[in-house]
Design a protein around this motif. Sequence first.
Motif, short mmCIF file in Angstrom:
data_model
loop_
_atom_site.label_atom_id
_atom_site.label_comp_id
_atom_site.label_asym_id
_atom_site.label_seq_id
_atom_site.Cartn_x
_atom_site.Cartn_y
_atom_site.Cartn_z
N SER A 65 -43.32 33.76 61.37
CA SER A 65 -44.03 32.88 62.11
C SER A 65 -42.60 32.42 62.56
O SER A 65 -41.77 31.96 61.64
CB SER A 65 -44.63 32.12 61.03
OG SER A 65 -44.94 30.61 61.78
N VAL A 77 -40.76 29.35 65.95
CA VAL A 77 -41.24 28.67 66.73
C VAL A 77 -39.84 29.31 67.46
O VAL A 77 -39.21 28.96 67.85
CB VAL A 77 -40.75 27.18 65.59
CG1 VAL A 77 -41.08 26.40 66.76
CG2 VAL A 77 -41.56 27.31 64.71
N TYR A 118 -38.40 24.64 60.21
CA TYR A 118 -39.78 24.54 59.01
C TYR A 118 -40.58 23.06 59.04
O TYR A 118 -41.16 22.35 58.99
CB TYR A 118 -39.59 25.24 57.56
CG TYR A 118 -40.57 24.58 57.09
CD1 TYR A 118 -42.66 25.58 56.68
CD2 TYR A 118 -40.82 23.62 55.97
CE1 TYR A 118 -43.19 24.80 56.08
CE2 TYR A 118 -42.22 23.55 54.93
CZ TYR A 118 -43.25 24.11 55.57
OH TYR A 118 -44.15 23.80 54.07
N ASN A 175 -42.51 21.94 61.95
CA ASN A 175 -43.29 22.12 62.77
C ASN A 175 -44.16 22.72 61.77
O ASN A 175 -44.63 23.67 61.86
CB ASN A 175 -42.68 23.07 63.22
CG ASN A 175 -41.50 23.39 64.69
OD1 ASN A 175 -42.24 22.66 65.53
ND2 ASN A 175 -40.38 23.07 64.59
N ALA A 200 -46.85 21.84 60.49
CA ALA A 200 -48.84 22.10 60.66
C ALA A 200 -48.77 23.56 61.54
O ALA A 200 -49.34 24.20 60.92
CB ALA A 200 -49.42 21.24 61.40
N GLU A 201 -47.56 23.99 62.35
CA GLU A 201 -47.61 25.21 62.68
C GLU A 201 -47.60 26.34 61.67
O GLU A 201 -48.51 27.81 61.42
CB GLU A 201 -47.01 25.46 63.91
CG GLU A 201 -47.09 24.45 65.29
CD GLU A 201 -46.48 22.90 64.86
OE1 GLU A 201 -46.17 22.69 63.37
OE2 GLU A 201 -46.73 21.99 65.60
N VAL A 202 -46.29 26.60 61.16
CA VAL A 202 -46.40 27.32 60.22
C VAL A 202 -47.70 27.22 58.72
O VAL A 202 -47.67 28.62 58.38
CB VAL A 202 -44.27 27.14 59.30
CG1 VAL A 202 -44.59 27.91 58.85
CG2 VAL A 202 -43.60 27.38 60.19
N SER A 214 -50.13 27.06 59.97
CA SER A 214 -51.29 27.90 60.57
C SER A 214 -51.20 29.15 60.56
O SER A 214 -52.27 30.21 60.12
CB SER A 214 -51.23 27.38 62.02
OG SER A 214 -52.67 27.98 62.43
N ASP A 215 -49.84 29.65 60.63
CA ASP A 215 -49.28 31.05 60.68
C ASP A 215 -49.89 31.62 59.06
O ASP A 215 -50.43 32.54 58.91
CB ASP A 215 -47.97 31.30 60.80
CG ASP A 215 -47.60 31.10 62.70
OD1 ASP A 215 -48.81 31.09 63.22
OD2 ASP A 215 -46.71 31.10 62.94
N ASP A 235 -53.25 31.88 58.57
CA ASP A 235 -54.10 32.78 59.51
C ASP A 235 -53.40 34.32 58.97
O ASP A 235 -54.11 35.25 59.01
CB ASP A 235 -53.21 33.66 61.08
CG ASP A 235 -53.60 32.24 61.11
OD1 ASP A 235 -54.97 31.31 61.46
OD2 ASP A 235 -53.47 31.82 63.09
#
Length: 103
Positions: free
Chosen positions: A15, A17, A48, A51, A53-55, A57-58, A61
């Motif tokens: 992950s 950013v 981390y 971010n 929420a993004e990590v 989400s990764d 996934d």
Amino acid sequence: MSLKTSQSIQFTGTSTVGDKQVATFATNIAAGQTYSNVSMNISDQATYDANKAEVRSDRDDFQDQADKLQDNLDTPADDSVSDSSASSAAASSTASGASSAAN
């Protein structure tokens, strides 16, 4: 004497950013497993924290892709050769795309 074999996959993802690597994910997948444990290693705590929420989400996934690989391994072995080849090709394609998909 008889030979018994099994197939397993070491599956990893990263992950990021921007251009910073924030976390890595890893799991081992084998046919017949009822659960695969996904580990997450955070390599940049400050990024981390900013971010999450993004990590996360990764990470989700990554888990979805690991589940798909698991499902491909659990396909019955008595399928025709062409069906087995298609499943193997799909698993390879999914595995090779995981690192870029986790970005």
